[in-house]
Motif scaffolding. Structure first.
Motif, PDB file in Angstrom:
ATOM      1  N   UNK A   1      34.366   5.873 -53.314  1.00  0.00           N
ATOM      2  CA  UNK A   1      35.815   5.837 -53.433  1.00  0.00           C
ATOM      3  C   UNK A   1      36.405   4.465 -53.118  1.00  0.00           C
ATOM      4  N   UNK A   2      35.573   3.562 -52.593  1.00  0.00           N
ATOM      5  CA  UNK A   2      36.066   2.212 -52.299  1.00  0.00           C
ATOM      6  C   UNK A   2      35.472   1.195 -53.268  1.00  0.00           C
ATOM      7  N   UNK A   3      35.239   1.622 -54.494  1.00  0.00           N
ATOM      8  CA  UNK A   3      34.639   0.739 -55.504  1.00  0.00           C
ATOM      9  C   UNK A   3      35.474  -0.507 -55.755  1.00  0.00           C
ATOM     10  N   UNK A   4      36.779  -0.433 -55.473  1.00  0.00           N
ATOM     11  CA  UNK A   4      37.661  -1.566 -55.760  1.00  0.00           C
ATOM     12  C   UNK A   4      37.256  -2.821 -55.010  1.00  0.00           C
ATOM     13  N   UNK A   5      36.621  -2.662 -53.866  1.00  0.00           N
ATOM     14  CA  UNK A   5      36.266  -3.859 -53.081  1.00  0.00           C
ATOM     15  C   UNK A   5      35.153  -4.671 -53.721  1.00  0.00           C
ATOM     16  N   UNK A   6      34.480  -4.094 -54.700  1.00  0.00           N
ATOM     17  CA  UNK A   6      33.407  -4.822 -55.383  1.00  0.00           C
ATOM     18  C   UNK A   6      33.879  -5.486 -56.679  1.00  0.00           C
TER      19      UNK A   6
ATOM     20  N   UNK B   1      44.147  15.103 -52.114  1.00  0.00           N
ATOM     21  CA  UNK B   1      45.022  14.723 -53.217  1.00  0.00           C
ATOM     22  C   UNK B   1      45.493  13.284 -53.060  1.00  0.00           C
ATOM     23  N   UNK B   2      45.852  12.909 -51.826  1.00  0.00           N
ATOM     24  CA  UNK B   2      46.317  11.544 -51.585  1.00  0.00           C
ATOM     25  C   UNK B   2      45.198  10.534 -51.808  1.00  0.00           C
ATOM     26  N   UNK B   3      43.984  10.884 -51.371  1.00  0.00           N
ATOM     27  CA  UNK B   3      42.841   9.979 -51.549  1.00  0.00           C
ATOM     28  C   UNK B   3      42.516   9.795 -53.022  1.00  0.00           C
ATOM     29  N   UNK B   4      42.686  10.836 -53.797  1.00  0.00           N
ATOM     30  CA  UNK B   4      42.448  10.741 -55.234  1.00  0.00           C
ATOM     31  C   UNK B   4      43.434   9.782 -55.892  1.00  0.00           C
ATOM     32  N   UNK B   5      44.708   9.912 -55.502  1.00  0.00           N
ATOM     33  CA  UNK B   5      45.720   9.013 -56.042  1.00  0.00           C
ATOM     34  C   UNK B   5      45.467   7.579 -55.583  1.00  0.00           C
ATOM     35  N   UNK B   6      45.073   7.423 -54.318  1.00  0.00           N
ATOM     36  CA  UNK B   6      44.800   6.086 -53.772  1.00  0.00           C
ATOM     37  C   UNK B   6      43.609   5.442 -54.484  1.00  0.00           C
TER      38      UNK B   6
END
Length: 248
Positions: free
Chosen positions: A39-44, A63-68
Motif C-alpha cells: 500500500x506504500x508503493x508510492x515511495x518507490x 475505506x480511508x486507506x483505500x482512498x489514501x
C-alpha cells in the motif's frame, strides 16, 4: 517517444482491460510497469509508472486507506493503476473509484485473471523499443571538447607530463600499468593478471607512478587520468609523444 497508457492498452496482452477512470489522462507517457501489492508503493515511484496489482492487500484496508492509496499514487507521479478483480475483490471499491475520479487518475480493471508477467513483458518491450539500443558510455564528447578548444595538449601535460617525458619503453610500460590499475579500480591482483606480471612487479611500478604523478587515490585525480589516457591514444597525443627526448 515513450508509449502512452492508451497505446499500451492496445497491445494483445492487455486485451479485455477496461478503463473506469481517468480517460482524459490516457495520453500520458508510461516510463515503466511495476507489479506491486504493497500500500506504500508510492515511495518507490520516480514518475510515469503504471502500477499493476491484484488488490489483495488493498481489499483488507479500511475505506480511508483505500482512498489514501489512490491519492498517494496520483501525487507520487504514477500514470495509472491496473487492478485484477479476481482475488482481492470482484468489483472496484467505491472509495478507490471515488478517489481515482477525484484526481482524474487512470484506473484500469481486468474482470478475469491475467498474466502479470505477460503484461509487463509486452509493456517493457514497447517502452524499451522507443529508447533504442543501449550504447556503451563514452568519453568522446569530452575528448572532442578538449580538442576543439585547443586544450588537449595542456591537459595531457598536466595529467601525465612526467610519464610523457620518459623514453618510449618505460613510458609505454608505466602508462599501460596505470591504465590497468584504473580499469580494475586498483585491484593489484587483477591488474597483474591482465598485464601478465607478478604482483610484486605491480607494487614496484605503482611506487614509480606515485612518485611521478602524486596521489592516485583521489577520485577526481583518477577521472583526470582516465581522460588523459584516452587522449594519449588519440591523434592529439601524437604531437606530445613526438616531442619526447628519445624521439626528438
Amino acid at each position: 517517444m515513450l508509449p502512452t497508457l492508451s497505446e499500451l492498452l492496445t497491445l494483445p496482452a492487455f486485451a479485455g482491460a477496461e478503463v473506469v477512470s481517468g480517460h482524459a489522462r490516457l495520453s500520458q507517457p508510461v516510463t515503466w510497469v511495476h507489479v506491486s501489492e504493497v500500500l506504500d508503493a508510492a515511495r518507490f515511484l520516480t514518475g510515469g509508472e503504471l502500477i499493476v496489482s491484484t488488490g489483495s492487500l488493498l481489499a483488507q484496508a479500511s475505506a480511508q486507506a483505500q482512498a489514501d492509496y489512490v491519492r498517494s499514487l496520483a501525487e507520487g507521479g504514477a500514470h495509472g493503476l491496473i487492478l485484477e478483480l479476481v482475488q482481492g475483490f470482484q468489483e472496484v471499491p467505491p472509495q478507490v473509484l471515488g478517489a481515482a475520479r477525484l484526481y482524474g487518475f487512470p484506473l484500469v480493471v481486468f474482470s478475469r485473471e491475467v498474466s502479470f508477467a505477460q503484461l509487463t513483458r509486452a509493456a517493457h518491450a514497447r517502452i524499451l523499443k522507443t529508447r533504442g539500443a543501449v550504447t556503451e558510455p563514452s568519453l568522446a564528447p569530452l575528448l572532442d571538447a578538449l580538442a576543439e578548444t585547443g586544450r588537449s595538449l595542456d591537459f595531457l601535460q598536466a595529467q601525465l607530463g612526467p610519464l610523457l617525458s620518459l623514453p618510449t619503453r618505460p613510458r609505454t610500460v608505466l602508462m599501460g600499468t596505470l591504465d590497468a590499475l584504473l580499469q580494475t579500480n586498483f585491484n593489484m591482483a587483477e591488474s597483474a593478471r591482465r598485464l601478465g606480471v607478478r604482483r610484486q612487479t605491480m607494487y614496484y611500478r605503482i611506487e614509480q607512478l606515485r612518485a611521478m604523478l602524486g596521489d592516485l587515490n583521489d577520485p577526481r585525480r583518477q577521472l583526470g587520468l582516465h581522460l588523459a589516457l584516452e587522449l594519449s591514444r588519440s591523434e592529439a597525443a601524437e604531437v606530445v609523444t613526438h616531442r619526447t627526448p628519445d624521439e626528438a
